[in-house]
Design an enzyme around this catalytic site. Structure first.
Site, mmCIF file in Angstrom:
data_model
loop_
_atom_site.group_PDB
_atom_site.id
_atom_site.type_symbol
_atom_site.label_atom_id
_atom_site.label_comp_id
_atom_site.label_asym_id
_atom_site.label_seq_id
_atom_site.Cartn_x
_atom_site.Cartn_y
_atom_site.Cartn_z
ATOM 1 N N ASP A 185 4.076 -29.517 -4.196
ATOM 2 C CA ASP A 185 5.349 -29.435 -4.864
ATOM 3 C C ASP A 185 5.694 -29.488 -6.440
ATOM 4 O O ASP A 185 4.465 -28.739 -6.778
ATOM 5 C CB ASP A 185 5.115 -31.437 -4.681
ATOM 6 C CG ASP A 185 6.097 -32.409 -4.715
ATOM 7 O OD1 ASP A 185 7.389 -32.822 -3.535
ATOM 8 O OD2 ASP A 185 6.826 -32.267 -5.621
ATOM 9 N N ALA A 242 15.020 -28.445 7.651
ATOM 10 C CA ALA A 242 15.342 -29.456 7.670
ATOM 11 C C ALA A 242 16.242 -30.262 6.162
ATOM 12 O O ALA A 242 16.256 -31.125 6.362
ATOM 13 C CB ALA A 242 15.340 -30.521 9.013
ATOM 14 N N SER A 243 15.789 -29.178 5.188
ATOM 15 C CA SER A 243 17.214 -29.789 3.959
ATOM 16 C C SER A 243 17.402 -29.590 3.548
ATOM 17 O O SER A 243 19.141 -29.916 3.597
ATOM 18 C CB SER A 243 15.610 -28.981 3.101
ATOM 19 O OG SER A 243 15.674 -28.051 2.553
ATOM 20 N N ASP A 268 18.576 -27.431 11.370
ATOM 21 C CA ASP A 268 19.312 -27.779 10.898
ATOM 22 C C ASP A 268 19.870 -27.541 9.969
ATOM 23 O O ASP A 268 20.936 -28.458 10.351
ATOM 24 C CB ASP A 268 18.208 -29.566 10.703
ATOM 25 C CG ASP A 268 19.855 -30.711 11.241
ATOM 26 O OD1 ASP A 268 20.004 -30.391 11.953
ATOM 27 O OD2 ASP A 268 19.009 -31.425 10.930
ATOM 28 N N GLU A 273 28.264 -24.440 7.021
ATOM 29 C CA GLU A 273 28.258 -25.446 8.180
ATOM 30 C C GLU A 273 29.652 -25.651 8.196
ATOM 31 O O GLU A 273 30.571 -25.498 7.135
ATOM 32 C CB GLU A 273 27.527 -26.424 7.481
ATOM 33 C CG GLU A 273 26.260 -26.325 7.032
ATOM 34 C CD GLU A 273 25.297 -27.058 7.037
ATOM 35 O OE1 GLU A 273 25.689 -28.482 6.820
ATOM 36 O OE2 GLU A 273 23.673 -27.013 7.052
ATOM 37 N N HIS A 296 22.893 -30.128 11.838
ATOM 38 C CA HIS A 296 22.837 -30.953 10.201
ATOM 39 C C HIS A 296 22.832 -32.677 11.094
ATOM 40 O O HIS A 296 23.312 -33.213 10.774
ATOM 41 C CB HIS A 296 23.989 -30.712 9.239
ATOM 42 C CG HIS A 296 23.462 -31.452 7.618
ATOM 43 N ND1 HIS A 296 23.977 -29.892 7.299
ATOM 44 C CD2 HIS A 296 22.616 -32.333 7.235
ATOM 45 C CE1 HIS A 296 23.525 -30.694 5.573
ATOM 46 N NE2 HIS A 296 22.468 -31.805 6.219
ATOM 47 N N ILE A 297 21.795 -33.065 11.893
ATOM 48 C CA ILE A 297 21.962 -34.127 12.231
ATOM 49 C C ILE A 297 20.758 -34.550 11.936
ATOM 50 O O ILE A 297 20.300 -35.690 12.427
ATOM 51 C CB ILE A 297 21.614 -34.288 14.269
ATOM 52 C CG1 ILE A 297 21.079 -33.234 14.600
ATOM 53 C CG2 ILE A 297 23.326 -33.343 14.418
ATOM 54 C CD1 ILE A 297 20.936 -33.164 16.313
ATOM 55 N N GLY A 298 19.949 -33.800 11.051
ATOM 56 C CA GLY A 298 18.119 -34.537 11.416
ATOM 57 C C GLY A 298 18.065 -36.219 10.382
ATOM 58 O O GLY A 298 17.732 -36.736 11.079
ATOM 59 N N GLY A 299 19.060 -36.609 10.014
ATOM 60 C CA GLY A 299 19.642 -38.097 9.191
ATOM 61 C C GLY A 299 20.601 -38.795 10.324
ATOM 62 O O GLY A 299 20.303 -39.913 9.382
HETATM 63 P P1 NAI Z 1 13.462 -36.313 -2.896
HETATM 64 O O1 NAI Z 1 14.255 -35.962 -3.655
HETATM 65 O O2 NAI Z 1 12.871 -37.597 -2.235
HETATM 66 O O3 NAI Z 1 12.105 -35.428 -2.224
HETATM 67 C C1 NAI Z 1 12.026 -33.101 -2.917
HETATM 68 C C2 NAI Z 1 10.832 -32.928 -2.923
HETATM 69 O O4 NAI Z 1 10.510 -31.677 -3.329
HETATM 70 C C3 NAI Z 1 10.396 -34.057 -4.739
HETATM 71 O O5 NAI Z 1 9.285 -34.242 -4.519
HETATM 72 C C4 NAI Z 1 10.590 -32.719 -5.629
HETATM 73 O O6 NAI Z 1 9.592 -32.567 -7.040
HETATM 74 C C5 NAI Z 1 10.578 -31.827 -4.285
HETATM 75 N N1 NAI Z 1 11.027 -30.191 -4.992
HETATM 76 C C6 NAI Z 1 11.359 -29.624 -5.825
HETATM 77 N N2 NAI Z 1 11.882 -28.409 -5.986
HETATM 78 C C7 NAI Z 1 10.726 -27.857 -5.772
HETATM 79 C C8 NAI Z 1 10.035 -26.506 -5.660
HETATM 80 N N3 NAI Z 1 11.166 -25.892 -6.081
HETATM 81 N N4 NAI Z 1 8.830 -26.487 -4.932
HETATM 82 C C9 NAI Z 1 8.267 -27.792 -4.414
HETATM 83 N N5 NAI Z 1 8.751 -28.676 -4.355
HETATM 84 C C10 NAI Z 1 10.191 -29.096 -4.847
HETATM 85 O O7 NAI Z 1 13.828 -36.173 -1.215
HETATM 86 P P2 NAI Z 1 13.508 -35.940 -0.038
HETATM 87 O O8 NAI Z 1 14.505 -37.723 0.265
HETATM 88 O O9 NAI Z 1 12.599 -35.969 0.200
HETATM 89 O O10 NAI Z 1 15.257 -34.915 1.525
HETATM 90 C C11 NAI Z 1 14.413 -33.619 0.595
HETATM 91 C C12 NAI Z 1 15.796 -32.654 1.458
HETATM 92 O O11 NAI Z 1 16.065 -33.300 2.570
HETATM 93 C C13 NAI Z 1 16.588 -32.643 0.630
HETATM 94 O O12 NAI Z 1 17.253 -31.503 0.268
HETATM 95 C C14 NAI Z 1 18.092 -33.950 1.445
HETATM 96 O O13 NAI Z 1 19.385 -33.207 1.058
HETATM 97 C C15 NAI Z 1 17.742 -33.273 2.686
HETATM 98 N N6 NAI Z 1 18.315 -33.845 3.723
HETATM 99 C C16 NAI Z 1 18.709 -33.465 4.446
HETATM 100 C C17 NAI Z 1 18.620 -34.189 5.661
HETATM 101 C C18 NAI Z 1 19.460 -33.690 7.216
HETATM 102 O O14 NAI Z 1 20.512 -33.987 7.399
HETATM 103 N N7 NAI Z 1 19.013 -32.640 7.691
HETATM 104 C C19 NAI Z 1 18.681 -36.309 6.196
HETATM 105 C C20 NAI Z 1 18.612 -36.440 5.399
HETATM 106 C C21 NAI Z 1 18.049 -34.889 4.208
#
Ligand code: NAI
Length: 373
Positions: A185, A242-243, A268, A273, A296-299
């Site tokens: 991170d 899934a990000s 995902d 999309e 895109h169903i992760g959440g």
């Molecule tokens: P969060 O903000 O809690 O965690 C993200 C982490 O990534 C933070 O700790 C941050 O410091 C770190 N980070 C930022 N830039 C970085 C880099 N260049 N290298 C390494 N680490 C880095 O976010 P959360 O809630 O954990 O969500 C993460 C991702 O999941 C988001 O992109 C969100 O859009 C995606 N997501 C996808 C869903 C889906 O349906 N597939 C549903 C919910 C979230």
């Protein structure tokens, strides 16, 4: 805090108009109605022109990820107090434009964390056992009982990139399955359980059998997984994303999979999309063995939708009723405890001289007293 105003609330609640777009969970509707607000709920997203028209008399707007809130869309939104994104990401909103108009934006940072983490774990096992492939073969009447290239996950190493809400939850669940966890991170994070922090991506790639991405979409994470990164991953390892779709350079991933350097991938999210479920979806990853593709169903679980349906209205109602901006993604956090028998004015202005003295004068002309500022 202003004492002596006549009404308990400064604006009648039944005149507060809430517009919910994109089929937001009924629990949200109930929460606003219970508060006495007027609610209009639509199942669709609106485009910029429709928003310009529709937002003229709206006080609270709720959206999911499809509605784009641009500066222009907010042009006529002179009554808009706040926007709630019923999802995690807020990239669909021009946060600066909203801030300049004094509109705090809220989201649901934890509502679907667990859902994404659970799906990630499921995909790790599916990839290791080639379950996606066996399943589609069986549906095509093919019985292929093999053990070659199929593995247990116990004792393998999982590299988590982005150790935030989801990444750290994946970490805990993965250790329960007997995986060894490494993470990277950009911010220093407390390792959970026996997880170990890496100083660089390459350190993580060198040892990981599975690499899972949980970073936000930022300029720094755009195409953070490209040819050099795939080459740095272990031969026979797997990628899970899934990000956000922007994080992975798809042609480079296709090459890494086709060359056999990677043994599989689960995606995902995609750079582009479809807008609607009825639209076709194409990617060069289709038909590559051991590639799991999901829309895109992760959440997307009932539990997550219910969590989000309560979490976001709670923040919006708190803001409307008490001016609390705690949890807003584009405003400083202001969260005063309620003070019985007083009213609160939240003033957002453009940092020009004389505003506060004008407000003070209006209040004193009303014969009211400022208790706390
Ligand atoms: P969060 O903000 O809690 O965690 C993200 C982490 O990534 C933070 O700790 C941050 O410091 C770190 N980070 C930022 N830039 C970085 C880099 N260049 N290298 C390494 N680490 C880095 O976010 P959360 O809630 O954990 O969500 C993460 C991702 O999941 C988001 O992109 C969100 O859009 C995606 N997501 C996808 C869903 C889906 O349906 N597939 C549903 C919910 C979230």
């Amino acid at each position: 805090m202003i004492g002596l105003l006549m009404r308990r609330t400064s604006f009648p609640k039944n005149q507060i108009k809430v517009l919910l777009l994109e089929n937001i969970h009924p629990l949200a509707l109930e929460a606003f109605q219970a508060e006495g607000f007027q609610v209009e709920a639509l199942s669709v997203a609106l485009n910029e022109d429709e928003l310009k028209e529709k937002l003229k008399d709206v006080h609270v707007l709720g959206i999911r990820s499809k509605t784009q809130i641009t500066d222009a869309a907010l042009k006529n939104a002179s009554r808009l107090l706040t926007i709630g994104c019923f999802c995690i990401g807020t990239n669909q909103v021009d946060l600066r434009a909203a801030k300049m108009k004094g509109i705090p934006v809220f989201n649901a940072p934890f509502g679907n964390t667990r859902s994404v983490a659970e799906m990630t774990l499921a995909e790790i096992i599916c990839l290791a056992r080639q379950l996606g492939q066996r399943n589609s073969e069986m549906h095509q009447k093919v019985w292929k009982k093999i053990s070659n290239g199929c593995f247990e996950v116990r004792g393998k190493t999982l590299g988590i990139i982005g150790y935030g809400h989801i990444g750290s939850q994946v970490s805990t669940l993965a250790e329960g399955l007997g995986l060894r966890v490494l993470f990277f991170d950009i911010i220093s994070k407390l390792p959970l359980g026996n997880a170990k922090s890496c100083n660089s991506l390459n350190e993580l790639f060198k040892e990981s059998d599975f690499v899972t991405l949980h970073v936000p979409a930022t300029p720094q994470t755009e195409k953070m997984m490209d040819t050099p990164e795939f080459r740095a991953m272990k031969k026979g390892s797997y990628l899970i994303n899934a990000s956000r779709g922007t994080v992975v350079e798809i042609p480079a991933l296709v090459e890494a999979l086709k060359s056999g350097h990677l043994a599989g991938a689960a995606l995902d999210v995609f750079p582009e999309e479809p807008e609607k479920n009825s639209n076709d979806f194409y990617t060069d990853l289709q038909k590559i063995p051991n590639v799991i593709l999901t829309p895109h169903i992760g959440g997307a679980t009932e539990e997550a939708q219910a969590n989000i349906g309560t979490e976001v209205p709670a923040a919006l109602i708190r803001f409307v009723n008490s001016g609390s901006t705690s949890g807003s993604v584009n405003f400083p956090s202001v969260d005063l405890t309620p003070n019985a028998g007083t009213n609160r004015i939240l003033n957002v202005h453009k940092n020009v001289p004389g505003v506060l003295s004008k407000i003070t004068r209006i209040v004193s002309d009303l014969g009211a007293n400022i208790e706390i500022q």
